[in-house]
Design a protein around this motif. Sequence first.
Motif, PDB file in Angstrom:
ATOM      1  N   ASP A 250      50.196  40.634  29.537  1.00 27.82           N
ATOM      2  CA  ASP A 250      50.201  39.292  30.128  1.00 27.82           C
ATOM      3  C   ASP A 250      51.285  39.097  31.189  1.00 27.82           C
ATOM      4  O   ASP A 250      51.574  37.974  31.589  1.00 27.82           O
ATOM      5  CB  ASP A 250      50.331  38.222  29.050  1.00 27.82           C
ATOM      6  N   HIS A 251      51.844  40.196  31.668  1.00 26.16           N
ATOM      7  CA  HIS A 251      52.912  40.085  32.670  1.00 26.16           C
ATOM      8  C   HIS A 251      52.350  39.456  33.947  1.00 26.16           C
ATOM      9  O   HIS A 251      51.261  39.799  34.403  1.00 26.16           O
ATOM     10  CB  HIS A 251      53.507  41.458  32.975  1.00 26.16           C
ATOM     11  N   ILE A 252      53.115  38.549  34.512  1.00 30.53           N
ATOM     12  CA  ILE A 252      52.660  37.826  35.695  1.00 30.53           C
ATOM     13  C   ILE A 252      52.393  38.743  36.889  1.00 30.53           C
ATOM     14  O   ILE A 252      51.556  38.446  37.741  1.00 30.53           O
ATOM     15  CB  ILE A 252      53.667  36.706  36.069  1.00 30.53           C
ATOM     16  N   ASP A 253      53.068  39.888  36.939  1.00 34.92           N
ATOM     17  CA  ASP A 253      52.885  40.824  38.048  1.00 34.92           C
ATOM     18  C   ASP A 253      51.810  41.882  37.788  1.00 34.92           C
ATOM     19  O   ASP A 253      51.545  42.712  38.662  1.00 34.92           O
ATOM     20  CB  ASP A 253      54.205  41.522  38.374  1.00 34.92           C
ATOM     21  N   ARG A 254      51.203  41.852  36.602  1.00 40.43           N
ATOM     22  CA  ARG A 254      50.167  42.855  36.313  1.00 40.43           C
ATOM     23  C   ARG A 254      48.933  42.576  37.153  1.00 40.43           C
ATOM     24  O   ARG A 254      48.392  41.485  37.129  1.00 40.43           O
ATOM     25  CB  ARG A 254      49.789  42.858  34.839  1.00 40.43           C
ATOM     26  N   PRO A 255      48.490  43.580  37.898  1.00 39.44           N
ATOM     27  CA  PRO A 255      47.273  43.380  38.684  1.00 39.44           C
ATOM     28  C   PRO A 255      46.073  43.184  37.759  1.00 39.44           C
ATOM     29  O   PRO A 255      46.077  43.646  36.611  1.00 39.44           O
ATOM     30  CB  PRO A 255      47.116  44.672  39.477  1.00 39.44           C
ATOM     31  N   PRO A 256      45.040  42.533  38.245  1.00 37.57           N
ATOM     32  CA  PRO A 256      43.826  42.405  37.424  1.00 37.57           C
ATOM     33  C   PRO A 256      43.158  43.769  37.258  1.00 37.57           C
ATOM     34  O   PRO A 256      43.427  44.702  38.028  1.00 37.57           O
ATOM     35  CB  PRO A 256      42.947  41.459  38.240  1.00 37.57           C
ATOM     36  N   MET A 257      42.285  43.863  36.271  1.00 42.83           N
ATOM     37  CA  MET A 257      41.555  45.108  36.057  1.00 42.83           C
ATOM     38  C   MET A 257      40.712  45.426  37.281  1.00 42.83           C
ATOM     39  O   MET A 257      40.557  46.579  37.652  1.00 42.83           O
ATOM     40  CB  MET A 257      40.662  44.997  34.809  1.00 42.83           C
ATOM     41  N   GLY A 258      40.186  44.403  37.916  1.00 43.42           N
ATOM     42  CA  GLY A 258      39.364  44.617  39.109  1.00 43.42           C
ATOM     43  C   GLY A 258      37.957  45.012  38.727  1.00 43.42           C
ATOM     44  O   GLY A 258      37.492  44.760  37.625  1.00 43.42           O
ATOM     45  N   ARG A 259      37.309  45.651  39.635  1.00 48.34           N
ATOM     46  CA  ARG A 259      35.894  46.009  39.444  1.00 48.34           C
ATOM     47  C   ARG A 259      35.781  47.367  38.759  1.00 48.34           C
ATOM     48  O   ARG A 259      35.331  48.352  39.348  1.00 48.34           O
ATOM     49  CB  ARG A 259      35.189  46.004  40.785  1.00 48.34           C
ATOM     50  N   ILE A 260      36.186  47.374  37.510  1.00 48.37           N
ATOM     51  CA  ILE A 260      36.176  48.621  36.748  1.00 48.37           C
ATOM     52  C   ILE A 260      34.759  49.179  36.637  1.00 48.37           C
ATOM     53  O   ILE A 260      34.563  50.397  36.633  1.00 48.37           O
ATOM     54  CB  ILE A 260      36.842  48.444  35.355  1.00 48.37           C
TER      55      ILE A 260
END
Length: 151
Positions: free
Chosen positions: A105-115
């Motif tokens: 849940d880190h604010i800087d974690r990128p989203p998973m995206g289009r896995i």
Amino acid sequence: MREISLHIMDIVENSINADATLIEIEIKENINDNLLTVKIKDNGKGIPKDMLQSITDPFVTSRTTRKVGLGLSLFEATCRACNGFLKVSSEVSKGTEVVAVMQHDHIDRPPMGRIEETIVSCLLNPKIDFVYTHNINGKLFSIDTREIKKF
């Protein structure tokens, strides 16, 4: 890179360039423990020990077309920014394993995206077997091209 799926695709491309015939991608989202773990393992050429020590240095690459290799260094920076780490282990002629761990849940974690697009791109390569596993709090999705090829 803006998405974790792009980091995964970059490492998969490295595995393909290392003549891997089997690439395993495992994503584990443990929301209860607040951890995201991404593991990519291959049976490619492996990385020599002397190069492995500086593998996340952006100016270390085995490519002959350019003198920089940003993929692993960017992924490591992402992990560190999210209270995590990146570990690369390898053995020549046996393969390589990349493990990335970060705070879910880190604010800087990128989203998973289009896995899904990353996985479909992998599945379209008939020369390489892929195993993809995604575990979210014990709910498991898995696909193994070796099983599909049996039919």
